[in-house]
Enzyme design. Structure first.
Site, short mmCIF file in Angstrom:
data_model
loop_
_atom_site.label_atom_id
_atom_site.label_comp_id
_atom_site.label_asym_id
_atom_site.label_seq_id
_atom_site.Cartn_x
_atom_site.Cartn_y
_atom_site.Cartn_z
N SER A 113 0.79 -1.22 0.00
CA SER A 113 0.00 0.00 0.00
C SER A 113 0.83 1.28 0.00
CB SER A 113 -0.96 -0.04 1.18
OG SER A 113 -1.87 1.00 1.08
N HIS A 114 0.72 2.06 1.07
CA HIS A 114 1.38 3.38 1.10
C HIS A 114 2.85 3.27 1.50
CE1 HIS A 114 0.16 2.42 5.15
NE2 HIS A 114 1.06 3.27 5.59
N ASP A 278 -2.73 6.37 -3.24
CA ASP A 278 -1.53 5.70 -2.73
C ASP A 278 -1.13 4.52 -3.61
OD1 ASP A 278 -3.64 4.01 -2.11
OD2 ASP A 278 -2.69 3.27 -0.28
N ASP A 280 -1.65 1.28 -3.76
CA ASP A 280 -2.62 0.32 -4.26
C ASP A 280 -3.98 0.94 -4.59
OD1 ASP A 280 -3.02 0.79 -1.55
OD2 ASP A 280 -3.96 -1.15 -1.22
N ASP A 282 -6.25 2.72 -2.86
CA ASP A 282 -7.43 2.81 -1.99
C ASP A 282 -7.50 4.10 -1.20
OD1 ASP A 282 -5.35 2.06 -0.37
OD2 ASP A 282 -6.32 0.28 0.45
N ARG A 283 -6.43 4.89 -1.19
CA ARG A 283 -6.47 6.16 -0.45
C ARG A 283 -6.67 7.34 -1.39
NH1 ARG A 283 -2.08 6.15 4.34
NH2 ARG A 283 -2.53 4.07 5.11
N LYS A 377 -11.65 0.69 0.86
CA LYS A 377 -11.66 2.11 0.61
C LYS A 377 -11.26 2.33 -0.85
CE LYS A 377 -7.17 2.74 2.96
NZ LYS A 377 -6.90 1.48 3.69
C1 VG1 Z 1 -2.71 2.63 8.42
C2 VG1 Z 1 -3.86 3.59 8.64
C3 VG1 Z 1 -5.18 2.86 8.58
C4 VG1 Z 1 -5.29 2.11 7.24
C5 VG1 Z 1 -4.09 1.21 7.07
C6 VG1 Z 1 -4.08 0.51 5.74
O1 VG1 Z 1 -2.70 1.68 9.47
O2 VG1 Z 1 -3.72 4.27 9.88
O3 VG1 Z 1 -6.24 3.78 8.76
O4 VG1 Z 1 -6.47 1.36 7.19
O5 VG1 Z 1 -2.89 1.97 7.18
O6 VG1 Z 1 -4.13 1.42 4.71
P1 VG1 Z 1 -1.69 1.77 10.72
O7 VG1 Z 1 -1.94 0.52 11.52
O8 VG1 Z 1 -0.31 1.90 10.17
O9 VG1 Z 1 -2.08 3.02 11.46
V1 VG1 Z 1 -3.43 1.03 3.24
O10 VG1 Z 1 -3.99 2.11 2.14
O11 VG1 Z 1 -1.77 1.30 3.65
O12 VG1 Z 1 -3.73 -0.58 3.01
CO CO Z 2 -3.56 1.56 0.33
#
Ligand code: VG1
Ligand code: CO
Length: 544
Positions: A113-114, A278, A280, A282-283, A377
């Site tokens: 993801s991010h 981001d 993947d 979803d953000r 998302k």
């Molecule tokens: C983070 C965000 C959370 C989100 C998750 C996955 O998690 O705070 O809100 O759902 O990333 O997003 P954490 O545990 O690091 O706070 V994604 O778009 O990176 O799959």
């Molecule tokens: Co993501």
């Protein structure tokens, strides 16, 4: 082609976090590491015969190689059919869409993801279930338990599969179909939004936008929708080609990492609308001319205007937000007379509420917004939602947000991240806070008097499952709040997240700069948790 059974021994660190199993590429590249985790998934989801799974990823380094291994393992484990995004590409929302549309058993998304990519970056594996959403905690716990006991995995000995040409092929008894990663998703967006109206917005020549794909997965989706379908000019999508190292960018759409977009939007010649997604897809980050929309406000505004959008004309059944997300959407829910749910961090907690039709829109402060159209998302969906509002209202993003604050009040909000801090110290900080909870009540820090404090626990209203220790919440008189939690997506050290929120009903005091408005609370956050002394840092690594 023969099926090989390979003996292996367990790795002890394959517990999925907030969203899938995420590790450094070097960890995933260890012999048997990926294989163990994938076999654990296959062992737990049971008979694959007669079933179809979908496979894809965000295009990051190791995506293609890992996909080849997974396909050979799927065939060896008796899967009947594999749908694969062309080139190994599928955004997280598109995967969710495909699982739902074709009633699949689930899917595997290769993404961290991010998190940054490239050989020194991160890699990840997410499993999504039949409803199209991330595997719930009880399922990921079973994968983890299995990974601790694994003794062998199955893999087919076969040459690499051509994942770049659309069409059918076979691997042993498994049918493979390489699919267009974009078309099903675009079709769904055309149902939810009035594309004709959106084309009208671009055709006036009076409206301009920039979309930053961050060299991650959304470029092809954004081009197909914004440029090809809606008639936005070619240059609208920047960093639009998915690259294995994301072109050196960190594909986290926030004010720090979407630097070029932020510069464009802050310039004198800024377009009307700026957005980014981001790794993947979803953000989303939403920007107006020299104006940043906090994700929490964005969720509240979308909820307040949903009935104007074709896909939501019949109204919202309810809304849901993750606990650290600001309470802006709660005000809208109260006004609309609908339920508002507060869940732990991570999209997996929204699945039951969406399936049970208790919530229609969901959101997280971490740049995530979505609805019941899928079970993830959805970055581009949020962009199209905002475009629809702009097409409807023809006013600026800033005006829309300020008007919202005047009607519902403003929740000054910011998240301070302390990344890559010593893991033991970070846990000590949280444990110490947990130990103090009962004493905090009634104490005053600066101008803030503690009204209540707890360690957030969630009971899922649909299946009754309980998730504990989801973040320390401290509530103050006068509607202010601090939340502390540790990230579950990082791969190096620990990341402490501090969420700060303060409500302001008076329109005359809503114009303040966010960090200024929160300055007192920021001091209190440090005083209560002793952040500086535990982390050894005098300021956060990222402020959003
Ligand atoms: C983070 C965000 C959370 C989100 C998750 C996955 O998690 O705070 O809100 O759902 O990333 O997003 P954490 O545990 O690091 O706070 V994604 O778009 O990176 O799959
Ligand atoms: Co993501």
């Amino acid at each position: 082609m023969t099926i090989k059974t390979v003996s292996t021994i367990p790795f002890t660190d394959q517990r999925p976090g907030t969203s899938g199993l995420r590790k450094k590429v070097s960890v995933f590249k260890q012999p048997n590491y990926l294989e163990n985790f994938i076999q654990s998934i296959f062992d737990c989801i049971g008979g694959l015969h007669g079933k179809t799974l979908v496979f894809g990823g965000d295009g990051r380094y190791h995506n293609r190689e890992a996909l080849q291994v997974i396909l050979r393992m799927a065939a060896a484990n008796g899967l009947s059919k594999a749908l694969v995004g062309q080139g190994g590409i599928l955004s997280t929302p598109a995967t969710s869409c495909i699982i739902r549309k074709y009633h699949l058993r689930g899917g595997i998304i290769l993404s961290a993801s991010h998190n940054p990519g490239g050989p020194k970056g991160d890699f990840g594996v997410k499993f999504n279930v039949e409803n199209g959403g991330p595997a719930p905690e009880k399922v990921t716990n079973v994968f983890y338990e299995r990974s601790l006991a694994i003794e062998r995995y199955k893999i087919m000995e076969a040459p690499d599969i051509d994942i770049d040409t659309l069409g059918h092929s076979r691997l042993g008894d498994m049918d493979i179909e390489i699919i267009d990663p974009v078309s099903d998703y675009v079709e769904l967006m055309e149902i939810l939004f009035d594309f004709k109206k959106l084309r009208g917005l671009f055709s006036t020549g009076q409206f301009s936008m920039v979309y930053d794909g961050m060299h991650a997965v959304t470029g092809p989706y954004a081009k197909a929708i914004l440029v090809d379908r809606l008639g936005a000019p070619e240059g609208t999508v920047i960093h639009g080609d998915p690259l294995p190292d994301f072109g050196g960018l960190h594909p986290d759409p926030n004010l720090k990492y979407a630097k070029e977009l932020v510069e464009i939007m802050n310039s004198e010649v800024a377009p009307d609308f700026g957005a980014a997604s981001d790794g993947d897809g979803d953000r989303n980050m939403i920007l107006g001319k020299r104006f940043f929309v906090t994700p929490s406000d964005s969720l509240a505004i979308l909820a307040s205007k949903a009935e104007k959008i074709p896909g939501y004309r019949t109204g919202l059944k309810g809304v849901a937000r993750s606990m650290p997300t600001s309470r802006a959407v709660d005000e809208v829910a109260r006004y609309l007379g609908i339920d508002c749910y507060e869940t732990p961090t991570g999209w997996k907690y929204f699945g039951n509420l969406l399936d049970a039709e208790r919530a229609t829109l969901c959101g997280e402060e971490s740049f995530g917004t979505g609805s019941d159209h899928i079970r993830e998302k959805d970055g581009l969906w949020a962009v199209l939602f905002w475009l629809s509002i702009l097409a409807e209202e023809r006013s600026s993003i800033e005006e829309i947000v300020r008007k919202h604050w005047r009607s519902f009040g403003r929740h000054f909000y910011s998240r301070h991240d302390y990344e890559d801090v010593d893991s033991q110290k970070a846990h000590e900080l949280i444990d110490r806070l947990r130990g103090q909870l009962s004493d905090l009540k009634g104490q005053t820090f600066g101008n803030y008097c503690v009204r209540d404090a707890d360690d957030f626990e969630y009971k899922d209203p649909v299946d009754g499952s309980i998730s504990q220790h989801q973040g320390i919440r401290i509530f103050f008189e006068g509607d202010a709040r601090i939340v502390y939690r540790l990230s579950g997506t990082g791969t190096q050290g620990a990341t402490l997240r501090v969420y700060l929120e303060k409500f302001e009903a008076n329109p005359e005091r809503q114009g303040q700069e966010t960090q200024e408005a929160l300055a007192g609370l920021i001091k209190v956050a440090d005083e209560i948790a002793q952040i500086k002394s535990f982390t050894g840092r005098d300021k956060p690594s990222v402020i959003t």
